[in-house]
Enzyme design. Structure first.
Site, mmCIF file in Angstrom:
data_model
loop_
_atom_site.group_PDB
_atom_site.id
_atom_site.type_symbol
_atom_site.label_atom_id
_atom_site.label_comp_id
_atom_site.label_asym_id
_atom_site.label_seq_id
_atom_site.Cartn_x
_atom_site.Cartn_y
_atom_site.Cartn_z
ATOM 1 N N ASP A 170 0.878 -0.880 -0.168
ATOM 2 C CA ASP A 170 0.325 0.302 -0.190
ATOM 3 C C ASP A 170 1.126 1.284 -0.027
ATOM 4 O O ASP A 170 1.867 1.207 0.926
ATOM 5 C CB ASP A 170 -0.773 -0.055 1.600
ATOM 6 N N LYS A 192 -13.330 12.809 8.301
ATOM 7 C CA LYS A 192 -12.347 13.305 5.814
ATOM 8 C C LYS A 192 -13.755 13.836 5.779
ATOM 9 O O LYS A 192 -13.856 15.223 4.747
ATOM 10 C CB LYS A 192 -13.217 11.719 5.531
ATOM 11 N N ARG A 252 -4.265 -11.302 25.859
ATOM 12 C CA ARG A 252 -5.268 -12.295 24.591
ATOM 13 C C ARG A 252 -7.181 -11.799 25.243
ATOM 14 O O ARG A 252 -7.837 -12.326 24.364
ATOM 15 C CB ARG A 252 -4.759 -13.966 24.690
HETATM 16 P P1 13P Z 1 -8.622 5.079 5.707
HETATM 17 O O1 13P Z 1 -7.988 5.995 6.257
HETATM 18 O O2 13P Z 1 -9.914 5.772 5.390
HETATM 19 O O3 13P Z 1 -9.093 3.582 6.111
HETATM 20 O O4 13P Z 1 -8.224 4.858 4.485
HETATM 21 C C1 13P Z 1 -7.214 3.365 4.496
HETATM 22 C C2 13P Z 1 -6.602 3.893 3.175
HETATM 23 O O5 13P Z 1 -6.536 4.209 1.865
HETATM 24 C C3 13P Z 1 -4.465 2.699 2.593
HETATM 25 O O6 13P Z 1 -4.312 2.637 2.099
HETATM 26 O O1 G3H Z 2 -3.293 5.141 3.661
HETATM 27 C C1 G3H Z 2 -2.273 4.754 4.572
HETATM 28 C C2 G3H Z 2 -2.950 3.985 5.878
HETATM 29 O O2 G3H Z 2 -3.932 4.083 6.206
HETATM 30 C C3 G3H Z 2 -1.006 3.188 6.177
HETATM 31 O O3 G3H Z 2 -0.938 3.881 7.460
HETATM 32 O O4 G3H Z 2 1.759 4.657 6.915
HETATM 33 O O5 G3H Z 2 0.129 4.650 9.282
HETATM 34 O O6 G3H Z 2 0.884 2.508 8.207
HETATM 35 P P1 G3H Z 2 0.038 4.099 7.725
HETATM 36 ZN ZN ZN Z 3 -4.570 5.481 0.435
#
Ligand code: 13P
Ligand code: G3H
Ligand code: ZN
Length: 309
Positions: free
Chosen positions: A82, A184, A281
């Site tokens: 991601d 948002k 847990r």
């Molecule tokens: P959210 O912060 O809305 O969960 O979006 C997650 C996201 O786009 C990860 O790439």
């Molecule tokens: O879009 C981003 C995701 O929410 C991941 O966030 O970089 O803090 O893991 P992070």
């Molecule tokens: Zn994202």
């Protein structure tokens, strides 16, 4: 079953008009909750790791935990990077067995985004891995400008067509009013479905990805706040809008914030209800339970991916 790519999943999603949830993972409880939910719902699923998740948990752990899940469950699973920030991170994931990577060049100008995305696409495709790219800017928590107030930040449908043709990317993340995190919208939630429709007109065969798509589930926010948290004014994309997006050409819906809220709600509630608890847990287990419920609800009632495995 080994990890699959998004190719077949997205083809089916476009043909049958549903979306696939892409959930961020950071530790074992998240992996188990998401995979258990997908198995119960007979849903395809994408598990994704950000660069900071990789730094936190490390690739071998993340990968092997999902592989362990695949020993239990016979479901199509994609391991996806991601928001890959650069070629090196994308290459590391391709070389480590990820089946899909995102290169996020949205902070660059158009030409630089094209050039850098294409470099990742060339490398990934040579190794049988698919690439998600991003065009348009999602407003960040730190941004002063709210995306819905600034048209220039939305994805331009004509540019989207040129971008996909020139980069050869396999799917495209677009900006239509969502943003990352728990805050948002200042006022009413609003998404630009008109832009989504135009993008689909221009690139009908390219799967579309929606980032920043958490609902910021009010019930979970309420539990967090009830048990000592402070999330005033947290607001996300309502389920009805996400359902609309899922039947209107969005193939992948990214969710991280809702899972973080679920885990935090579970931990806060468990610890507050019984201050004598110090067995992880107990509170992690409750968090895992809430994540599983949250994911299953999205697959079944929002994205429409149940029974599409
Ligand atoms: P959210 O912060 O809305 O969960 O979006 C997650 C996201 O786009 C990860 O790439
Ligand atoms: O879009 C981003 C995701 O929410 C991941 O966030 O970089 O803090 O893991 P992070
Ligand atoms: Zn994202």
């Amino acid at each position: 079953m080994p990890f699959v790519t998004t190719k077949d999943m997205f083809e089916k999603s476009m043909k049958e008009k549903f979306a696939i949830g892409a959930f961020n993972i950071n530790n074992m409880e998240f992996v188990q909750a998401i995979m258990d939910a997908a198995a119960k719902e007979h849903s395809p699923v994408i598990l994704q790791t950000s660069a900071s998740a990789i730094k936190y948990a490390r690739i071998p752990y993340l990968k092997k935990m999902i592989e362990a899940g695949l020993e239990e469950h016979d479901i199509p699973v994609v391991l996806h990077l991601d928001h890959g920030p650069d070629f090196e991170t994308c290459k590391l994931c391709v070389d480590s067995g990820y089946t899909s990577v995102m290169f996020d060049g949205s902070k660059y100008d158009f030409e630089t985004n094209v050039k850098l995305t294409k470099e990742v696409v060339d490398y990934a495709h040579a190794h049988g891995v698919v690439v998600e790219a991003e065009l348009g800017k999602l407003a960040g928590i730190e941004d002063d400008v709210h995306v819905a107030e600034d048209d220039a930040m939305f994805t331009d449908p004509d540019q989207a067509k040129e971008f996909v043709e020139r980069t050869g990317c396999d799917s495209l993340a677009i900006a239509i009013g969502t943003s990352h995190g728990a805050y948002k919208f200042k006022g009413e939630a609003k998404l630009r479905f008109d832009i989504l429709a135009k993008v689909k007109e221009k690139i009908p065969n390219t799967p579309i990805v929606l980032h920043g798509a958490s609902t910021v589930v009010p019930e979970l926010v309420a539990i967090c706040n009830k048990y000592g948290g402070s999330l005033p004014g947290a607001k996300g994309v309502p389920d009805e809008m996400l359902h609309q997006a899922s039947i209107s050409g969005v193939s992948k819906v990214n969710v991280d914030t809702d899972l973080r809220l679920a885990m935090t709600a579970g931990i806060r509630e468990t610890m507050s209800e019984d201050p004598t608890i110090f067995d992880p847990r107990k509170y992690l287990g409750k968090g895992r339970e809430l994540i599983e419920e949250t994911v299953a609800h999205k697959m079944r009632d929002v994205f429409g991916s149940s029974n599409k495995a």
